[in-house]
Design an enzyme around this catalytic site. Structure first.
Site, PDB file in Angstrom:
ATOM      1  CD  GLU A  92      -8.838  -2.676  -1.035  1.00 24.96           C
ATOM      2  OE1 GLU A  92      -9.362  -2.768   0.086  1.00 24.96           O
ATOM      3  OE2 GLU A  92      -8.069  -3.565  -1.488  1.00 24.96           O
ATOM      4  CG  ASP A 151      -1.713  -1.252   1.434  1.00 20.43           C
ATOM      5  OD1 ASP A 151      -2.120  -1.852   0.433  1.00 20.43           O
ATOM      6  OD2 ASP A 151      -1.936  -1.637   2.598  1.00 20.43           O
TER       7      ASP A 151
HETATM    8  O1  FUB Z   1      -3.228  -3.510   3.596  1.00 18.96           O
HETATM    9  C1  FUB Z   1      -4.537  -3.755   4.030  1.00 18.96           C
HETATM   10  C2  FUB Z   1      -5.515  -3.426   2.949  1.00 18.96           C
HETATM   11  O2  FUB Z   1      -5.244  -4.211   1.792  1.00 18.96           O
HETATM   12  C3  FUB Z   1      -5.463  -2.019   2.431  1.00 18.96           C
HETATM   13  O3  FUB Z   1      -6.013  -1.078   3.303  1.00 18.96           O
HETATM   14  C4  FUB Z   1      -6.179  -2.195   1.149  1.00 18.96           C
HETATM   15  O4  FUB Z   1      -6.072  -1.125   0.269  1.00 18.96           O
HETATM   16  C5  FUB Z   1      -5.529  -3.461   0.618  1.00 18.96           C
HETATM   17  O5  FUB Z   1      -4.325  -3.196  -0.048  1.00 18.96           O
END
Ligand code: FUB
Length: 331
Positions: free
Chosen positions: A232, A20
């Site tokens: 996301e 991320d």
């Molecule tokens: O790293 C945890 C979660 O996985 C992140 O918040 C999302 O975007 C995904 O990459």
């Protein structure tokens, strides 16, 4: 070995797992604010419980391809009074003369909120968190953007394990937790959120708004359009006077983007710039450095496909004369 394998980028670091990546240029260097993945025995599930991270490290590099410095632990869950678990994807910003770290985590009731922490010593921290999450914040994946006029924005949201679908009329509905979302070819998809930040960056300056992502006909992307709808990993950058809102499509595993004329949107879907990587999640940032543009992202090649053990990588991107993004052919 195939040509593409030969050209595959290497992880920025291999002594820890990182994911991320939110990259910014501060003080002439690239600083990367990643999640810090760790091994655990929680099995894979669609709620993301296996992403059970407890701290953040900040990385920096003076040149692409050059040495990467791990500045060590910048913030620990145990030092944040409101956090119970799961430090997920963070971001950072330089606002009002201070370096701030924005981070999502579950509060003591298991609800994801977004916190802010201030650095005591430059872009790499360490950071000291405010005692409460940002009032009115919810869900995951905060991404900051500071416009040329100095106004800062915070984008956020993530569905399924990120709980965005649980928020209905400002209330948390626990029965919507888990891998759930609207369905239908004529039902709008859930939308990411944005709020203007206050002058010191510690609170929202006004209401939380939905970020509209439209198709080529000006209609909201629909819930069944899993190849294009927001899941996301919001990120905003500006190129040639236009605002680019990029994000992960989640279960279809693309990095996609829309282009708009305002940081508040709407954004018109413009395509995708990264095909599925090894691993379930895909998450990124885009930054200009020394006249070139770079995509920071992660994959699970180093862990041989373990979805919660990811590694941050970087590739150059280019724009065509319409402003469309693609990976540079020569990396
Ligand atoms: O790293 C945890 C979660 O996985 C992140 O918040 C999302 O975007 C995904 O990459």
């Amino acid at each position: 070995m195939t040509d593409s394998a030969k050209m595959a980028p290497e992880p920025l670091v291999t002594h820890i797992y990182t994911a991320d990546p939110s990259a910014h240029v501060f003080e002439g260097k690239i600083y990367v604010y990643p999640s810090h993945d760790r091994e655990n025995d929680i099995g894979f599930n669609d709620n993301g419980d296996q992403y059970d991270m407890v701290d953040y490290h900040v990385l920096s590099l003076s040149e692409i391809g050059g040495a990467v410095t791990d500045h060590g632990v910048a913030l620990t869950a145990a030092d944040v009074p409101w956090v119970s678990k799961q430090l997920w994807a963070p971001d950072a910003a330089f606002i009002d003369g201070k370096y701030l770290l924005y981070f999502p985590a579950r509060d003591k009731e298991g609800i994801f909120r977004i916190g802010v922490a201030v650095s005591t010593d430059g872009p790499a921290g360490p950071f000291v968190a405010d005692p409460e999450p940002i009032p009115g914040s919810f869900s995951i994946d905060p991404a900051s953007f500071v416009d040329d006029d100095g106004q800062a924005y915070l984008y956020f949201g993530g569905i399924w394990g990120g709980q965005l679908q649980c928020w209905v009329d400002g209330k948390f509905d626990d029965s919507m937790s888990g891998p759930q979302e609207p369905k239908g070819s004529d039902v709008p998809a859930l939308l990411p959120r944005v709020a203007k930040l206050s002058a010191d960056g510690h609170t929202f300056a006004d209401e939380v708004r939905e970020v509209q992502i439209l198709d080529e006909s000006g209609n909201l992307l629909v819930a069944d359009d899993h190849d294009r709808r927001f899941f996301e990993a919001a990120w905003v950058h500006k190129y040639n006077g236009k605002y680019y809102f990029s994000y992960s499509t989640g279960d279809s595993h693309f990095l996609a983007y829309g282009i708009g004329d305002s940081p508040l949107g709407p954004f018109t879907y413009a395509g995708r710039f990264l095909e599925p990587v090894v691993g379930w999640t895909t998450h990124h940032s885009i930054v200009e450095f020394q006249g070139k543009w770079y995509l920071f992202y992660h994959d699970c090649e180093l862990s041989k496909g373990v979805s919660h053990l990811r590694s941050v990588k970087v590739r150059e991107i280019v724009y065509d004369d319409q402003g469309k993004i693609s990976l540079a052919e020569k990396q």
